[in-house]
Motif scaffolding. Structure first.
Motif, PDB file in Angstrom:
ATOM      1  N   PRO A   1     -10.728 -18.783   0.209  1.00 40.14           N
ATOM      2  CA  PRO A   1     -10.933 -17.827   1.310  1.00 40.14           C
ATOM      3  C   PRO A   1     -12.084 -18.202   2.236  1.00 40.14           C
TER       4      PRO A   1
ATOM      5  N   LEU B   1     -11.008 -20.748   4.805  1.00 38.31           N
ATOM      6  CA  LEU B   1      -9.773 -20.388   5.491  1.00 38.31           C
ATOM      7  C   LEU B   1      -9.733 -20.820   6.962  1.00 38.31           C
TER       8      LEU B   1
ATOM      9  N   VAL C   1      -6.627 -23.172   8.121  1.00 36.60           N
ATOM     10  CA  VAL C   1      -5.633 -22.712   9.091  1.00 36.60           C
ATOM     11  C   VAL C   1      -5.690 -23.555  10.362  1.00 36.60           C
TER      12      VAL C   1
ATOM     13  N   GLY D   1      -1.756 -19.425   5.656  1.00 35.61           N
ATOM     14  CA  GLY D   1      -2.998 -18.932   5.058  1.00 35.61           C
ATOM     15  C   GLY D   1      -2.808 -17.588   4.382  1.00 35.61           C
ATOM     16  N   SER D   2      -2.026 -16.709   4.984  1.00 34.74           N
ATOM     17  CA  SER D   2      -1.746 -15.415   4.374  1.00 34.74           C
ATOM     18  C   SER D   2      -0.952 -15.579   3.084  1.00 34.74           C
TER      19      SER D   2
ATOM     20  N   LEU E   1      -3.330 -16.593   0.269  1.00 27.27           N
ATOM     21  CA  LEU E   1      -4.163 -15.496  -0.221  1.00 27.27           C
ATOM     22  C   LEU E   1      -3.333 -14.410  -0.900  1.00 27.27           C
TER      23      LEU E   1
ATOM     24  N   GLY F   1      -3.152 -21.111  -4.519  1.00 28.14           N
ATOM     25  CA  GLY F   1      -3.662 -19.754  -4.358  1.00 28.14           C
ATOM     26  C   GLY F   1      -3.560 -18.946  -5.633  1.00 28.14           C
TER      27      GLY F   1
ATOM     28  N   ASN G   1     -11.172 -10.900   7.426  1.00 23.40           N
ATOM     29  CA  ASN G   1     -10.445 -12.165   7.423  1.00 23.40           C
ATOM     30  C   ASN G   1      -9.523 -12.324   8.613  1.00 23.40           C
TER      31      ASN G   1
ATOM     32  N   GLY H   1     -10.060 -15.857  10.034  1.00 26.80           N
ATOM     33  CA  GLY H   1      -8.926 -16.758  10.120  1.00 26.80           C
ATOM     34  C   GLY H   1      -8.744 -17.377  11.497  1.00 26.80           C
TER      35      GLY H   1
ATOM     36  N   THR I   1      -7.168  -9.530   2.477  1.00 26.64           N
ATOM     37  CA  THR I   1      -7.542 -10.894   2.815  1.00 26.64           C
ATOM     38  C   THR I   1      -6.313 -11.713   3.188  1.00 26.64           C
TER      39      THR I   1
ATOM     40  N   PRO J   1      -5.352 -13.417   8.151  1.00 27.87           N
ATOM     41  CA  PRO J   1      -5.062 -14.488   9.111  1.00 27.87           C
ATOM     42  C   PRO J   1      -3.858 -14.192   9.997  1.00 27.87           C
TER      43      PRO J   1
END
Length: 446
Positions: free
Chosen positions: A22, A25, A29, A47-48, A51, A105, A212, A216, A330, A334
């Motif tokens: 995180p 990130l 990204v 990225g999502s 997480l 992750g 975030n 992000g 979190t 992003p």
């Protein structure tokens, strides 16, 4: 005398390995967007997904750490992180990168779950979590300074996370193995402070989402809106994480001196202002000011929130559940930041996030106030005025054997029946004389 506080370095290292993804990130990204055929929104979605997989690990494993064993579970998590992030770093195939990021992750979430559970069982969970945030901030700052000089591509930050997990592996040997937890005990120990825990778990996703969502897209704000180079953005991030170290050190030094409500409520309000400034930045000065101020207060408030969740249950269940709920926010951050910035622009996105933070600060502060005036852990005997007697005795130097450790299980109260008939004291004196009266039942104690 009390035993000196020992630093749980294996837990700090495991916390660092779990939280590093995180923290990295923005560069992950940003490099996915630049190095692969992905749009900014698609890179935010990757990225999502990373997480979200991390959050799923927390929900799945929250109540299983004791039975499986912290050592075995931590090793599985670190192995998944090495294989997932390492594989994603070595391939240029988008599906393989997405799959590797999700596997990694889940590994990060597993490591974080074990660390959170064990930290909650420490005598001072706030100190342990502050040390973890200190370590991950220092490591992430080093990565931000190093990665721009290692060439382009998406692999460098992912490889850094994988190598960190590999380096932490030897320290897992000092973690405990599985603990036999009777089924009756699991049935008889519901989650304590249910309403406070649920309210905190409901508020944390919103708090983390706002953080975030900006984090992000911070790299893109610096590159496109503030017109900075990647190296300059990396220096700003490193400086911001460096001041975050000072914030964590300050939080560790202050401890609970001002309680938890003030740092959580006022700190969140300050963070909201920093997010608005950073999202509106058009040059180096405003971008650096917003990012540095934000990263100074963010780990401070986060350390108090982690400590608050850990204090609700000495077995660490609320710490894991609240942490996993936070990971949901979190994970959505992003993608939320990418969508908001694409539709309305960075300044409007910052204003929306700031208002949301101010709203969510109210229930979190209420939980801190509600739980701050009563003993949070079993075994903390309450005195008149609301201070646990165990804490007061500890502060005045009472030997440890005289006071139960804060967080120790309560001893059951057992009624002892006395079948012998009571003998009036006067009658015993008259019939046996003063010397024989001392032998009556119950006599003899000075």
């Amino acid at each position: 005398m009390f035993a000196p506080r020992t630093t749980p370095w294996p837990l700090v290292a495991l916390f660092t390995a779990g939280y590093l993804a995180p923290y990295l990130l923005p560069t992950v990204v940003g490099r996915l967007d630049a190095g692969l055929p992905l749009s900014a929104t698609q890179a935010g979605a990757v990225g999502s997904a990373l997480l979200l997989s991390s959050a799923a690990a927390g929900f799945v494993l929250a109540s299983r750490v004791e039975r499986i064993g912290a050592r075995a579970l931590a090793r599985v998590g670190l192995l998944l992180a090495v294989l997932g992030y390492g594989g994603a770093a070595l391939t240029g195939s988008v599906p393989a990168v997405v799959f590797g990021a999700m596997v990694g992750g889940f590994g990060s979430g597993t490591a974080t779950t074990v660390a959170a559970t064990r930290i909650a069982a420490q005598r001072d969970p706030h100190r342990a979590s502050a040390l973890g945030l200190l370590a991950v901030s220092a490591l992430a700052g080093t990565v931000y300074l190093t990665v721009p000089h290692l060439g382009a591509g998406h692999g460098q930050p992912l490889a850094a996370i994988a190598l960190t997990a590999l380096a932490v592996w030897p320290l897992t040997g000092r973690l405990p193995g599985p603990t036999a937890v009777p089924h009756t005990r699991r049935q008889r120990e519901p989650l304590p402070h249910l309403r406070s825990g649920l309210l905190l778990a409901a508020a944390m996703p919103c708090w983390s989402l706002a953080q975030n969502a900006l984090w992000g897209v911070s790299g893109r704000i610096g590159l496109t809106q503030a017109h900075l180079t990647e190296a300059t953005v990396g220096v700003v991030f490193a400086a911001a994480l460096g001041t975050g170290l000072l914030g964590v050190l300050g939080a560790g030094a202050l401890g609970a001196r001002f309680g938890r409500a003030l740092p959580i409520g006022a700190g969140t309000a300050v963070i909201a202002g920093c997010i608005a400034v950073s999202a509106s930045a058009t040059g180096l000065a405003s971008f650096a000011a917003g990012e540095i101020a934000w990263n100074t207060f963010y780990p401070v408030v986060l350390s108090y929130l982690i400590g608050l969740a850990a204090s609700l249950d000495p077995r660490g269940r609320w710490a894991v559940l609240v942490g996993s709920a936070s990971s949901l926010g979190t994970a959505a951050g992003p993608l939320t930041g990418s969508v908001l910035s694409a539709q309305a622009g960075f300044p409007v996105m910052g204003a929306v996030l700031a208002v949301g933070l101010l709203v969510v600060a109210v229930p979190m502060t209420a939980v801190a106030l509600h739980t701050g005036g009563r003993p949070l852990l079993p075994g903390a005997v309450r005195r008149r005025g609301g201070t646990p007697a165990a804490v007061v005795a500890a502060a005045t130097g009472t030997p440890t054997g005289a006071v139960p450790r804060v967080g120790a299980p309560e001893q059951p109260v057992v009624e002892i029946p006395v079948d012998a008939p009571a003998v009036p004291a006067r009658a015993a004196y008259d019939t046996a004389g003063p010397r024989r009266a001392g032998a009556a039942p119950g006599a003899g104690a000075k």
